[in-house]
Design a protein around this motif. Structure first.
Motif, PDB file in Angstrom:
ATOM      1  N   ARG A 173       0.817  -1.220   0.000  1.00 41.49           N
ATOM      2  CA  ARG A 173       0.000   0.000   0.000  1.00 41.49           C
ATOM      3  C   ARG A 173       0.850   1.269   0.000  1.00 41.49           C
ATOM      4  NH1 ARG A 173      -5.198  -0.266   4.038  1.00 41.49           N
ATOM      5  NH2 ARG A 173      -6.538  -1.621   2.749  1.00 41.49           N
ATOM      6  N   HIS A 174       1.898   1.245   0.808  1.00 38.92           N
ATOM      7  CA  HIS A 174       2.799   2.387   0.905  1.00 38.92           C
ATOM      8  C   HIS A 174       4.227   1.904   0.646  1.00 38.92           C
ATOM      9  CE1 HIS A 174      -0.504   4.725   2.561  1.00 38.92           C
ATOM     10  NE2 HIS A 174      -0.746   3.733   3.394  1.00 38.92           N
ATOM     11  N   PRO A 175       4.574   1.651  -0.617  1.00 37.43           N
ATOM     12  CA  PRO A 175       5.882   1.073  -0.923  1.00 37.43           C
ATOM     13  C   PRO A 175       7.034   2.025  -0.596  1.00 37.43           C
ATOM     14  CG  PRO A 175       4.802   1.762  -2.933  1.00 37.43           C
ATOM     15  CD  PRO A 175       3.795   1.918  -1.834  1.00 37.43           C
ATOM     16  N   MET A 176       8.165   1.436  -0.242  1.00 37.11           N
ATOM     17  CA  MET A 176       9.360   2.224   0.019  1.00 37.11           C
ATOM     18  C   MET A 176       9.767   2.996  -1.231  1.00 37.11           C
ATOM     19  SD  MET A 176      13.070   0.780   1.270  1.00 37.11           S
ATOM     20  CE  MET A 176      13.306  -0.222  -0.196  1.00 37.11           C
ATOM     21  N   VAL A 177       9.677   2.346  -2.384  1.00 37.83           N
ATOM     22  CA  VAL A 177       9.973   2.967  -3.670  1.00 37.83           C
ATOM     23  C   VAL A 177       8.734   2.833  -4.551  1.00 37.83           C
ATOM     24  CG1 VAL A 177      11.476   2.996  -5.689  1.00 37.83           C
ATOM     25  CG2 VAL A 177      12.405   2.326  -3.463  1.00 37.83           C
ATOM     26  N   PRO A 178       7.924   3.878  -4.667  1.00 37.17           N
ATOM     27  CA  PRO A 178       6.722   3.781  -5.493  1.00 37.17           C
ATOM     28  C   PRO A 178       7.077   3.432  -6.943  1.00 37.17           C
ATOM     29  CG  PRO A 178       6.683   5.766  -4.149  1.00 37.17           C
ATOM     30  CD  PRO A 178       8.051   5.190  -4.018  1.00 37.17           C
ATOM     31  N   PRO A 179       6.507   2.383  -7.513  1.00 39.34           N
ATOM     32  CA  PRO A 179       6.808   2.022  -8.906  1.00 39.34           C
ATOM     33  C   PRO A 179       6.573   3.162  -9.886  1.00 39.34           C
ATOM     34  CG  PRO A 179       5.621   0.240  -7.823  1.00 39.34           C
ATOM     35  CD  PRO A 179       5.609   1.405  -6.874  1.00 39.34           C
ATOM     36  N   ALA A 180       5.558   3.993  -9.611  1.00 40.29           N
ATOM     37  CA  ALA A 180       5.278   5.110 -10.515  1.00 40.29           C
ATOM     38  C   ALA A 180       6.453   6.071 -10.597  1.00 40.29           C
ATOM     39  CB  ALA A 180       4.026   5.854 -10.042  1.00 40.29           C
ATOM     40  N   MET A 181       7.199   6.211  -9.507  1.00 39.31           N
ATOM     41  CA  MET A 181       8.355   7.098  -9.509  1.00 39.31           C
ATOM     42  C   MET A 181       9.415   6.603 -10.490  1.00 39.31           C
ATOM     43  SD  MET A 181      10.945   8.129  -6.391  1.00 39.31           S
ATOM     44  CE  MET A 181       9.673   8.940  -5.427  1.00 39.31           C
ATOM     45  N   LEU A 182       9.641   5.296 -10.510  1.00 38.33           N
ATOM     46  CA  LEU A 182      10.663   4.739 -11.389  1.00 38.33           C
ATOM     47  C   LEU A 182      10.236   4.746 -12.853  1.00 38.33           C
ATOM     48  CD1 LEU A 182      11.878   1.703  -9.254  1.00 38.33           C
ATOM     49  CD2 LEU A 182      12.876   3.983  -9.436  1.00 38.33           C
ATOM     50  N   ARG A 183       8.926   4.878 -13.108  1.00 38.13           N
ATOM     51  CA  ARG A 183       8.462   4.941 -14.496  1.00 38.13           C
ATOM     52  C   ARG A 183       8.647   6.334 -15.099  1.00 38.13           C
ATOM     53  NH1 ARG A 183       4.419   1.195 -12.559  1.00 38.13           N
ATOM     54  NH2 ARG A 183       2.991   2.915 -12.013  1.00 38.13           N
ATOM     55  N   ASP A 184       8.965   7.306 -14.251  1.00 36.54           N
ATOM     56  CA  ASP A 184       9.265   8.651 -14.736  1.00 36.54           C
ATOM     57  C   ASP A 184      10.654   8.641 -15.382  1.00 36.54           C
ATOM     58  OD1 ASP A 184      10.336  11.376 -14.764  1.00 36.54           O
ATOM     59  OD2 ASP A 184       8.577  11.922 -13.603  1.00 36.54           O
ATOM     60  N   ARG A 185      10.723   9.047 -16.636  1.00 36.52           N
ATOM     61  CA  ARG A 185      12.000   8.983 -17.369  1.00 36.52           C
ATOM     62  C   ARG A 185      13.096   9.803 -16.687  1.00 36.52           C
ATOM     63  NH1 ARG A 185      10.771   9.528 -23.866  1.00 36.52           N
ATOM     64  NH2 ARG A 185       9.734   7.496 -24.146  1.00 36.52           N
ATOM     65  N   SER A 186      12.734  10.977 -16.221  1.00 37.26           N
ATOM     66  CA  SER A 186      13.746  11.833 -15.592  1.00 37.26           C
ATOM     67  C   SER A 186      14.331  11.163 -14.359  1.00 37.26           C
ATOM     68  CB  SER A 186      13.129  13.181 -15.209  1.00 37.26           C
ATOM     69  OG  SER A 186      12.734  13.889 -16.360  1.00 37.26           O
ATOM     70  N   VAL A 187      13.480  10.515 -13.565  1.00 38.10           N
ATOM     71  CA  VAL A 187      13.950   9.834 -12.360  1.00 38.10           C
ATOM     72  C   VAL A 187      14.813   8.638 -12.720  1.00 38.10           C
ATOM     73  CG1 VAL A 187      13.228   8.542 -10.318  1.00 38.10           C
ATOM     74  CG2 VAL A 187      11.998  10.619 -10.983  1.00 38.10           C
ATOM     75  N   ALA A 188      14.313   7.770 -13.621  1.00 39.36           N
ATOM     76  CA  ALA A 188      15.026   6.547 -13.974  1.00 39.36           C
ATOM     77  C   ALA A 188      16.394   6.848 -14.589  1.00 39.36           C
ATOM     78  CB  ALA A 188      14.186   5.710 -14.939  1.00 39.36           C
ATOM     79  N   VAL A 189      16.436   7.820 -15.491  1.00 43.12           N
ATOM     80  CA  VAL A 189      17.711   8.149 -16.142  1.00 43.12           C
ATOM     81  C   VAL A 189      18.678   8.789 -15.153  1.00 43.12           C
ATOM     82  CG1 VAL A 189      18.812   9.556 -17.933  1.00 43.12           C
ATOM     83  CG2 VAL A 189      16.689   8.331 -18.429  1.00 43.12           C
ATOM     84  N   ALA A 190      18.180   9.677 -14.289  1.00 48.78           N
ATOM     85  CA  ALA A 190      19.052  10.295 -13.286  1.00 48.78           C
ATOM     86  C   ALA A 190      19.678   9.240 -12.374  1.00 48.78           C
ATOM     87  CB  ALA A 190      18.265  11.304 -12.463  1.00 48.78           C
ATOM     88  N   LEU A 191      18.911   8.230 -11.994  1.00 46.15           N
ATOM     89  CA  LEU A 191      19.436   7.160 -11.145  1.00 46.15           C
ATOM     90  C   LEU A 191      20.500   6.347 -11.882  1.00 46.15           C
ATOM     91  CD1 LEU A 191      16.130   5.900  -9.476  1.00 46.15           C
ATOM     92  CD2 LEU A 191      17.854   7.408  -8.493  1.00 46.15           C
ATOM     93  N   ALA A 192      20.242   6.033 -13.155  1.00 41.53           N
ATOM     94  CA  ALA A 192      21.210   5.263 -13.938  1.00 41.53           C
ATOM     95  C   ALA A 192      22.505   6.046 -14.127  1.00 41.53           C
ATOM     96  CB  ALA A 192      20.608   4.890 -15.296  1.00 41.53           C
TER      97      ALA A 192
END
Length: 351
Positions: free
Chosen positions: A150-169
């Protein structure tokens, strides 16, 4: 006891780093001012990098390696005194995601063990294969747990954001290059060139000065041409640093070594402030701590894995410094940076 104390130290740092970046997000609502504050935040790491090897080498030579750990005491006391003046952060209820925490720790621990021990035990040895399997299974379990919580540590929707995913990589790749390069150079100076710990530490001072200056230039450059070009350019400069170090040998003139280190000093210092500011702007304020924690986790993982990789590759017959192993590691990191630079160029908004 030493390993246990290092675990505690790492756990404390893992709490402090994301919180410090979240405080910047809280204190600077204006994106332009926040970008400059993040640049100053990165300068702190640059100054530490300059002072750390020198002070560490001095203390090791004069008082033994145990004295190195005393450096954190006065620094911690000063930070606590400064925090008294910082306003309290707003609180919000957050459920503990035990399953996510556990699977993430198991995945990272298994991966780190496999990379560290692969060079010593062999990549096909039973312990290494078991650790790799644990890392893969735990990573898959993490994805399942986070999708159902219900309240994930890392919301999956956050990782689907291109800016977030690319910045992490990019954060992962940049730290792999930087810390891998610093680790490689430390061994190169002492094992291949026969320098003392103090002399090897002093070799990093010019590099750190360039890093500090470039950190301050990065946000202003981002304002002029956008963050994406700055992030991509920083990685391309880093690639040139990896390739520039390929010819290093035992008798390479010291002045030439310092010149070859300029790209290593500039690349990450350009990219990190821009990608950190991009990430902070891409998430809502209440998720700043989560995003910061993700970025720092992946950056530290990239650095740790690069150090483990170079540690295995640099150990030649009889424990001597291996130049062929060094070149393999440099090319591997350059290939990783090329991949993340392409991702940044294709997927990030120009800004």
């Amino acid at each position: 006891m030493l390993v246990g104390a290092r675990v505690a130290q790492g756990a404390a740092a893992a709490v402090v780093m994301p919180a410090s970046l979240a405080l910047i997000r809280q204190a600077y609502p204006d994106p332009r001012a926040r970008a400059r504050a993040i640049a100053l935040w990165t300068v702190g790491g640059s100054v530490a990098m300059a002072a750390g090897p020198v002070l560490g080498g001095l203390l090791t030579d004069l008082a033994g390696w145990r004295a190195v750990f005393l450096l954190n005491l006065p620094v911690g006391a000063v930070i606590l005194a400064l925090l008294i003046r910082v306003p309290r952060s707003p609180r919000r209820p957050a459920a503990l995601d035990f399953g996510g925490q556990l699977t993430a720790v198991l995945a990272l621990a298994g991966l780190a063990f496999a990379v560290i021990e692969g060079g010593h035990l062999g990549w096909t040895s039973a312990p290494v294969l078991a650790a790799a399997a644990l890392a893969l299974a735990s990573a898959c379990a993490f994805c399942v747990v986070e999708a159902r919580h219900r309240h994930p540590m890392v919301p999956p929707a956050m990782l689907r954001d291109r800016s977030v995913a690319v910045a992490l990589a990019v954060g992962f790749a940049v730290n792999a290059a930087f810390y891998g390069g610093v680790f490689l150079l430390g061994l190169y100076y002492q094992q291949l060139r026969g320098m003392s710990a103090i002399a090897a530490g002093l070799m990093f001072v010019p590099m750190s000065a360039v890093v500090t200056a470039t950190n301050l230039v990065s946000p202003r450059l981002s304002e002029r041409i956008g963050r994406r070009p700055v992030i991509v350019t920083g990685q391309l400069v880093f690639i040139s640093a990896m390739l520039a170090m390929l010819p290093l040998a035992a008798h390479t003139p010291v002045w030439l070594v310092l010149v070859l280190l300029l790209p290593l000093s500039i690349g990450g210092a350009l990219a990190v402030p821009a990608l950190t500011a991009l990430l902070m702007d891409a998430v809502p304020p209440e998720r700043a701590g989560t995003a910061s924690g993700l970025l720092n986790s992946l950056r530290q993982t990239g650095g740790a894995l690069a150090v483990a990789l170079f540690g295995g590759l640099l150990s030649g017959p009889g424990g001597d410094f291996s130049l062929p192993g060094m070149r393999i590691g440099l090319l591997a990191v350059a290939a990783l940076l090329l991949a993340t630079a392409a991702l940044a160029r294709l997927l990030l908004p120009r800004g």
